[in-house]
Design an enzyme around this catalytic site. Sequence first.
Site: not given
Ligand code: GLU
Length: 412
Positions: A97, A209, A211-212, A214-215
């Site tokens: 991350k 939420g 955002g992408n 929750g929506y």
């Molecule tokens: N950010 C998203 C998650 O937390 C997607 C991560 C990804 O597709 O690598 O799962």
Amino acid sequence: MSDPWSDALVQLEAVRAYLQIDEDIFKQLTHPTVYATELAVAGTRYQAYRSQHNNARGPYKGGIRFHPGVTEAEVKALSMWMTWKCAVVGIPFGGAKGGVVVDPHTFSGETLQQLSRAYVSFIVDQIGEQRDIPAPDVNTNGQIMAWMLDQYEKEVGYQSPGTFTGKPIALGGSLGREEATGMGGFYVLERLVEVLGLTRNQTTIAVQGLGNVGYWFAKLANEAGYKIVALADSAGGIVDTKGLSVEGVMEHKRKTGSVKGYGSAKAVESQAVLAVEADIVVPAALEQVIREDNADSIRAQAVIEMANGPVTPAADAILNQKEILSVPDILANAGGVTVSYFEWVQNRYGYYWQREEVFEKLQARMDEAFEAVWQTYKEKKQPKGEVWNMRTAAYVLAVERVIQAMQLRGSA
Ligand code: GLU
């Protein structure tokens, strides 16, 4: 309050009551590699991180978030959760991350682009389609992935679309990736409703939420006939027991910047949406929103964790006592990374699928993962004093898969 990394460690520790974990392996699982720097953009410096947790099952995988609340502890926790998430749905990736401590909302497009490119220059040697594959997360999107891909390709000198996922379709993105996390959560909702013995029309849902994630979750549930009785964004929440139209609320949010003031809905604090009278509550924004101090106020039968890390370990124990079922983040929101995997496969193949094919494959993965976690949850005996819930069940499955890969690799 504990930080997210401490929460992630407590969750892993809890698995040891069910699974033998050798000391050396445990040590590796609790020591991600963290890269950190300050990015200089438009005269200001922004702290940036990338944490790589584990790559035994495949390249590191995970999003990059731009948020003022980003910390090293948070990025480490999120990277560990990615490892378990990929293992639960059985996709061949590890966990990573990234994050930048910034509030991008006031940025011009130009500054946002500079920040995105600066982030790539910082991490260029550590990423790649067979090394570590970033994606969008909180406050990042397809456009940001496009700039990042362009910067990466300029620096390495060749095309490498599989280095980023969540890209726009025109640059090798996958159909269905935009709605994938919400869609995956919707498939989980359908299975959950079945095991709870509820039906679509009788089930009420509150979502925190918009955002992408929750929506799309709220929209798909709404369209399928579930009643959405509360919605919240970071500015506030609204409640209407007669049911809200998700598209109507979004229209209002687009115009005014928030859900507040929508129709005749009652205005509440964003956090209060989690405690409304609803069958299912869905935290779909940030971590640690259901904690020791408010877990007792949750009145739902079940929680679907669409955010990463929304329920702290202390809250987990309280929900368990109250017999509230919580579908863990590493299962519930795994639809996003699953379609990221499909995107990566399509990039490497150079052959692109139809939207229906993507959703068919996503549903098969989500149903299979839900079933495996549910069966494990139902079958295991609970050692005295331990919390046994769907999270521990998902962890047992995931950690076992990761350990198996680590052991097969040997320790030379
Ligand atoms: N950010 C998203 C998650 O937390 C997607 C991560 C990804 O597709 O690598 O799962």
